[in-house]
Design a protein around this motif. Structure first.
Motif, mmCIF file in Angstrom:
data_model
loop_
_atom_site.group_PDB
_atom_site.id
_atom_site.type_symbol
_atom_site.label_atom_id
_atom_site.label_comp_id
_atom_site.label_asym_id
_atom_site.label_seq_id
_atom_site.Cartn_x
_atom_site.Cartn_y
_atom_site.Cartn_z
ATOM 1 N N PHE A 211 0.842 -1.182 0.000
ATOM 2 C CA PHE A 211 0.000 0.000 0.000
ATOM 3 C C PHE A 211 0.881 1.237 0.000
ATOM 4 N N ILE A 212 0.544 2.208 -0.861
ATOM 5 C CA ILE A 212 1.329 3.441 -0.909
ATOM 6 C C ILE A 212 0.708 4.453 0.055
ATOM 7 N N ASN A 213 1.445 4.772 1.094
ATOM 8 C CA ASN A 213 0.959 5.705 2.121
ATOM 9 C C ASN A 213 0.949 7.135 1.593
ATOM 10 N N LYS A 214 -0.168 7.820 1.737
ATOM 11 C CA LYS A 214 -0.308 9.177 1.200
ATOM 12 C C LYS A 214 0.162 10.253 2.171
ATOM 13 N N GLY A 215 0.467 9.891 3.395
ATOM 14 C CA GLY A 215 0.845 10.896 4.374
ATOM 15 C C GLY A 215 -0.368 11.569 4.981
ATOM 16 N N ASP A 216 -0.174 12.788 5.455
ATOM 17 C CA ASP A 216 -1.246 13.485 6.176
ATOM 18 C C ASP A 216 -2.370 13.948 5.252
#
Length: 269
Positions: A211-216
């Motif tokens: 999964f690619i984490n999008k951040g805040d």
């Protein structure tokens, strides 16, 4: 002297063999831009029907592969426009429409756009959602001269109830049953209608997907309740490795109730 000459020849042969083996093991790298956009059949947050705005956003980003959700095909509410063909022409890409159901004098579903050569296309029927039928568009795409991957566009059940949670998970499982028959690296994008912590996304993780984490700044749905629904996930093989370089949700507050998702990937093959 003869013995020394033989040793030199053997050393040269050994070096040549080592260089050849090294060259064979060298990997190639290509960059890939993935986009996902729930376009809300071209109706913006201002309640204006104008598909040219979505076309502009896509063309400006110039993705290699783009998954679109909530696409009309000759529906009355969108002026009988074949939206996939329109967007393909406006962006100079190859368009594929995937029908969910007959709707409003035409068809409703989703579409993919590709700037890369498509080798094969599969419209996979998924278990029906609580309110609407569902399917997935699965392309085998040639992203480089010696590299093909599988690109999947999904739009899972949107119901928020426990039945909706179960429905999304069942849809994911049927998709996985098909993908497991293909020995290729896979990228899945779309409107999953669930968060990273949901049973559906946990299931994909258990199946080897990253999964690619999008951040805040991760809230992709910008309706009355803002939530994270749109994702890009991928699964590698022994021969092909995918790495995330960046992922962004674009600030387009008018065009749709979803923000466009753009991911930059590196494919090593």
């Amino acid at each position: 002297m003869k013995e020394d000459a033989m040793k030199r020849i053997m050393l040269i042969v050994l070096c040549v063999c080592m260089f050849a083996c090294y060259a064979c093991e060298q990997k190639q790298i290509t960059n890939l831009k993935i986009m996902s956009y729930n376009i809300r059949h071209g109706e913006g947050m201002d309640n204006v029907l104008d598909l040219s705005r979505a076309a502009r956003v896509i063309k400006e980003q110039a993705p290699d592969l783009c998954g679109l959700q909530e696409v009309d095909n000759s529906c009355l509410r969108s002026n009988k426009l074949e939206q996939t063909d329109y967007l393909a022409k406006k962006t100079n890409m190859i368009g594929t429409f995937g029908k969910f159901m007959d709707f409003d004098g035409g068809e409703y579903g989703m579409a993919t756009l590709s700037a890369k050569p498509i080798i094969s296309t599969k419209r996979l029927q998924l278990p029906d959602g609580i309110a609407e039928p569902r399917s997935a568009i699965i392309h085998e795409v040639q992203i480089a001269k010696a590299c093909t991957i599988v690109f999947v566009n999904v739009h899972f059940d949107w119901m928020e109830s426990d039945e909706g949670v179960s429905s999304r998970l069942n849809q994911a499982k049927v998709l996985m049953q098909y993908l497991d028959t293909i020995n290729k690296a896979v990228i899945i994008t779309g409107d999953f209608n669930c968060s990273p912590a949901s049973p559906t996304m946990k299931y994909f993780n258990e199946q080897g997907f990253e999964f690619i984490n999008k951040g805040d700044d991760n809230l992709s749905f910008q309706g009355e309740t803002k939530v994270e629904l749109d994702h890009v996930i991928f699964r590698n093989t022994n021969d092909i490795k995918i790495k995330a370089i960046s992922i962004d949700l674009l600030k387009e507050p008018i065009v749709s109730d979803h923000r466009p998702l753009v991911a930059e990937l590196e494919v090593i093959y």
